[in-house]
Scaffold this motif. Structure first.
Motif, PDB file in Angstrom:
ATOM      1  N   ALA A   1       0.814  -1.219   0.000  1.00  9.87           N
ATOM      2  CA  ALA A   1       0.000   0.000   0.000  1.00  9.87           C
ATOM      3  C   ALA A   1       0.844   1.265   0.000  1.00  9.87           C
ATOM      4  O   ALA A   1       0.310   2.369  -0.064  1.00  9.87           O
ATOM      5  CB  ALA A   1      -0.925   0.003   1.215  1.00  9.87           C
ATOM      6  N   GLY A   2       2.163   1.130   0.047  1.00 10.27           N
ATOM      7  CA  GLY A   2       3.037   2.284   0.158  1.00 10.27           C
ATOM      8  C   GLY A   2       2.931   3.245  -1.009  1.00 10.27           C
ATOM      9  O   GLY A   2       2.908   4.468  -0.826  1.00 10.27           O
ATOM     10  N   ARG A   3       2.849   2.711  -2.222  1.00 10.82           N
ATOM     11  CA  ARG A   3       2.786   3.570  -3.415  1.00 10.82           C
ATOM     12  C   ARG A   3       1.533   4.446  -3.404  1.00 10.82           C
ATOM     13  O   ARG A   3       1.602   5.656  -3.689  1.00 10.82           O
ATOM     14  CB  ARG A   3       2.833   2.699  -4.673  1.00 10.82           C
ATOM     15  N   ALA A   4       0.401   3.868  -3.065  1.00  8.24           N
ATOM     16  CA  ALA A   4      -0.846   4.637  -3.018  1.00  8.24           C
ATOM     17  C   ALA A   4      -0.794   5.687  -1.911  1.00  8.24           C
ATOM     18  O   ALA A   4      -1.290   6.814  -2.074  1.00  8.24           O
ATOM     19  CB  ALA A   4      -2.028   3.703  -2.802  1.00  8.24           C
ATOM     20  N   ARG A   5      -0.189   5.342  -0.784  1.00 11.52           N
ATOM     21  CA  ARG A   5      -0.059   6.289   0.328  1.00 11.52           C
ATOM     22  C   ARG A   5       0.846   7.455  -0.077  1.00 11.52           C
ATOM     23  O   ARG A   5       0.550   8.624   0.237  1.00 11.52           O
ATOM     24  CB  ARG A   5       0.501   5.564   1.553  1.00 11.52           C
ATOM     25  N   ALA A   6       1.937   7.159  -0.781  1.00 10.76           N
ATOM     26  CA  ALA A   6       2.837   8.210  -1.251  1.00 10.76           C
ATOM     27  C   ALA A   6       2.105   9.165  -2.191  1.00 10.76           C
ATOM     28  O   ALA A   6       2.250  10.390  -2.093  1.00 10.76           O
ATOM     29  CB  ALA A   6       4.047   7.599  -1.947  1.00 10.76           C
ATOM     30  N   GLN A   7       1.303   8.610  -3.091  1.00 15.07           N
ATOM     31  CA  GLN A   7       0.531   9.432  -4.024  1.00 15.07           C
ATOM     32  C   GLN A   7      -0.447  10.331  -3.269  1.00 15.07           C
ATOM     33  O   GLN A   7      -0.589  11.516  -3.577  1.00 15.07           O
ATOM     34  CB  GLN A   7      -0.240   8.530  -4.990  1.00 15.07           C
ATOM     35  N   GLU A   8      -1.089   9.765  -2.268  1.00 14.98           N
ATOM     36  CA  GLU A   8      -2.046  10.524  -1.462  1.00 14.98           C
ATOM     37  C   GLU A   8      -1.371  11.703  -0.771  1.00 14.98           C
ATOM     38  O   GLU A   8      -1.893  12.831  -0.771  1.00 14.98           O
ATOM     39  CB  GLU A   8      -2.684   9.593  -0.435  1.00 14.98           C
ATOM     40  N   LEU A   9      -0.200  11.460  -0.189  1.00 17.81           N
ATOM     41  CA  LEU A   9       0.507  12.519   0.533  1.00 17.81           C
ATOM     42  C   LEU A   9       1.016  13.613  -0.405  1.00 17.81           C
ATOM     43  O   LEU A   9       1.054  14.792  -0.038  1.00 17.81           O
ATOM     44  CB  LEU A   9       1.671  11.915   1.318  1.00 17.81           C
ATOM     45  N   LEU A  10       1.399  13.222  -1.617  1.00 18.49           N
ATOM     46  CA  LEU A  10       1.836  14.222  -2.590  1.00 18.49           C
ATOM     47  C   LEU A  10       0.659  15.019  -3.121  1.00 18.49           C
ATOM     48  O   LEU A  10       0.696  16.259  -3.166  1.00 18.49           O
ATOM     49  CB  LEU A  10       2.578  13.536  -3.739  1.00 18.49           C
ATOM     50  N   ASP A  11      -0.419  14.334  -3.507  1.00 17.62           N
ATOM     51  CA  ASP A  11      -1.582  15.003  -4.102  1.00 17.62           C
ATOM     52  C   ASP A  11      -2.257  15.958  -3.125  1.00 17.62           C
ATOM     53  O   ASP A  11      -2.764  17.026  -3.508  1.00 17.62           O
ATOM     54  CB  ASP A  11      -2.608  13.964  -4.583  1.00 17.62           C
ATOM     55  N   SER A  12      -2.268  15.597  -1.848  1.00 17.89           N
ATOM     56  CA  SER A  12      -2.971  16.404  -0.846  1.00 17.89           C
ATOM     57  C   SER A  12      -2.208  17.651  -0.429  1.00 17.89           C
ATOM     58  O   SER A  12      -2.753  18.541   0.231  1.00 17.89           O
ATOM     59  CB  SER A  12      -3.249  15.557   0.396  1.00 17.89           C
ATOM     60  N   GLY A  13      -0.922  17.722  -0.791  1.00 17.34           N
ATOM     61  CA  GLY A  13      -0.103  18.845  -0.359  1.00 17.34           C
ATOM     62  C   GLY A  13       0.589  18.616   0.967  1.00 17.34           C
ATOM     63  O   GLY A  13       1.348  19.490   1.436  1.00 17.34           O
ATOM     64  N   GLU A  14       0.346  17.465   1.608  1.00 24.23           N
ATOM     65  CA  GLU A  14       0.992  17.192   2.895  1.00 24.23           C
ATOM     66  C   GLU A  14       2.508  17.053   2.743  1.00 24.23           C
ATOM     67  O   GLU A  14       3.265  17.451   3.632  1.00 24.23           O
ATOM     68  CB  GLU A  14       0.405  15.922   3.511  1.00 24.23           C
ATOM     69  N   ALA A  15       2.958  16.488   1.622  1.00 22.10           N
ATOM     70  CA  ALA A  15       4.401  16.352   1.395  1.00 22.10           C
ATOM     71  C   ALA A  15       5.042  17.726   1.226  1.00 22.10           C
ATOM     72  O   ALA A  15       6.134  17.988   1.760  1.00 22.10           O
ATOM     73  CB  ALA A  15       4.664  15.485   0.169  1.00 22.10           C
TER      74      ALA A  15
END
Length: 508
Positions: free
Chosen positions: A381-395
């Motif tokens: 699930a790491g790849r989807a979590r990374a995408q979520e954090l990037l898309d949301s602006g949290e990264a």
């Protein structure tokens, strides 16, 4: 007795000192043939002694008869104030050289012998010639057990960090591909998730930019261990220069001889990378191995052999490693050089529509593998979590916090104002990009010394081009660098174009 004097001469990595030809305490002639001397503090409460290369000076304005003049490196390592009283003596050759001589004849070294060699190298007891002898002998034949012993010895010669968290993650790329600044995207993604990632990175030695050089465009990277710990405790991650915290210092000395001699063996690479990760306190590592015809690793077979050796040594020193093979056939992103690479990194973190797609995809892939180390995440699930954090602006928010915590760079650094476009010599399609040559052109342009120097890429492999269309733009800040880079690019731009019919709509 001699008084210490500091002079502004850079002799990296060696300790170099100057003695007056008319010295009042020693006969300079007696020391003229010596390669190394020992310098001893005369303050009995201070144990600051170093070894250094001695040069005899005729100019009294450089060093007076009662002085010992120290270059910048020697002065920093002796760590005594100017005017301190010291004595000098002939340095005895390191006894560990006996093991190097046996290695030259093909013998296998013991772990104790390797410990002694690495300790002497870390303490600058070896001359560049002696280091070269050790490296060449090791390049000829090194056993797996010698690699393991070298890794352990290098890790324990400098600072060894420890952390309270049971999982300390890291990501490392073996290099050789310009623009591959994925660490600056992976780190804030991981920080936003909550895993601890104290990322220490190197400055460039022969490439156009290291991660530390690019991060320095945005923030201070020269932090102390205490500063680094505080930032990781507060923000979960940092992006700092490893040289300041003295991780595996013998590796830094070895590299200064390896690179000019183009010695980059698989065995030394493994010891170099893993010793730094072990010293940094990492427990789980994602290793990126780019494979391509002009990258460090050029074939799949070589990549597999490197992966197997990495996995063996990692398991023996208690590190969990996940190796990922990536495309090393061309530069990553659109910028080569510190400020241009920083531009690409921030474009990805800001989710800008024109952000380099290859840099974004590779960063998400690697961040996903790092996040998969988290036992709280479902496997894969790491790849989807990374995408979520990037898309949301949290990264992005995590990156801004890291920048502020390290000390945001106040100066706005722009691409160099001396520019020249390298154009396509014919209609056709880009079929190959020479990573090594394009990195050299960017370095000749002044990168990374000049943060604004480098190459701004307009075309990548697979793109169609028309004759006269720009392939990339050279940026430079200094006239002579600019001329050197242009001359090399004119001789061979590092981009191969196969002639094909190109539609009139893209012609110039």
């Amino acid at each position: 007795m001699l008084k210490v004097k500091k002079i502004a001469i850079d002799t990296e990595p060696e300790n170099t000192v100057f003695l007056s030809k008319h010295c009042t305490s020693y006969r300079a002639e007696e020391f003229r043939a010596l390669k190394k001397i020992e310098i001893h503090s005369q303050d009995q409460t201070v144990k600051n002694n170093i070894l250094a290369t001695l040069l005899i000076a005729d100019d009294p304005s450089l060093v007076a008869p009662d002085e010992l003049a120290l270059g910048e490196q020697a002065f920093r390592r002796l760590a005594l104030p100017e005017g301190s009283i010291v004595s000098i003596a002939q340095a005895q050759p390191p006894t560990s050289l006996d093991a190097v001589r046996r290695k030259i004849t093909g013998e296998v070294m013991t772990a104790d012998e390797i410990d002694a060699i690495i300790e002497d190298i870390a303490n600058y007891r070896y001359s560049p010639m002696e280091i070269a002898a050790y490296l060449i002998a090791s390049a000829s034949f090194t056993t797996t057990e010698e690699v393991l012993a070298t890794t352990k010895a290098m890790a324990k010669t400098g600072t060894q960090l420890s952390w309270e968290s049971p999982i300390i993650v890291d990501k490392h790329c073996i290099g050789g591909v310009p623009g591959n600044r994925t660490s600056m995207i992976v780190t804030p993604i991981v920080a936003a998730h909550g895993l601890q990632m104290p990322k220490t990175s190197s400055r460039s030695i022969t490439s156009p930019s290291g991660t530390a050089d690019t991060m320095e465009v945005l923030a201070n990277v020269s932090l102390s261990i205490d500063q680094m710990r505080n930032i990781v405790q507060k923000e979960s991650a940092c992006l700092v220069w490893g040289g300041r915290v003295n991780l595996s210092p013998a590796d830094d000395v070895l590299i200064t001889v390896e690179r000019p001699l183009a010695i980059d063996t698989r065995e030394q690479m493994v010891a170099s990378i893993l010793s730094k990760k072990l010293a940094a306190g990492s427990t789980h590592i994602v290793l990126d191995i780019p494979v391509g015809p002009t990258a460090k690793v050029r074939t799949q077979n070589d990549a597999v052999r490197l992966r197997k050796l990495m996995e063996y040594v990692s398991s023996e020193i208690g590190l969990v490693i996940n190796t990922v093979f990536t495309d090393g056939s061309q530069p990553v992103g659109r910028g080569i050089g510190p400020v241009l690479e920083a531009r690409d990194v921030m474009a990805v973190l800001r989710n800008m529509p024109d952000a380099p797609a290859d840099l974004k995809a590779r960063s998400l892939l690697l961040a996903g593998h790092v996040l998969d180390f988290d036992p709280a995440l479902r496997g894969g699930a790491g790849r989807a979590r990374a995408q979520e954090l990037l898309d949301s602006g949290e990264a992005l928010a995590a990156m801004e916090r890291i920048i502020d915590a390290q000390g945001r760079t106040n100066e706005t650094i722009c691409p160099g104002n001396l520019t020249s476009e390298v154009v396509a010599p014919r209609n056709g399609q880009v079929t190959a990009m020479n990573c090594f040559r394009m990195a050299r052109i960017a370095r000749l342009a002044g990168a990374p010394m000049d943060k604004g120097a480098g190459l701004d890429l307009f075309k990548k492999v697979g793109d169609r081009v028309a004759k006269g269309e720009p392939l990339y733009r050279i940026h430079s800040c200094f006239s002579s660098d600019f001329q050197f880079a242009k001359a090399m690019a004119f001789e061979d731009a590092g981009i191969s174009i196969d002639a094909i019919e190109v539609q009139e709509s893209i012609s110039t």
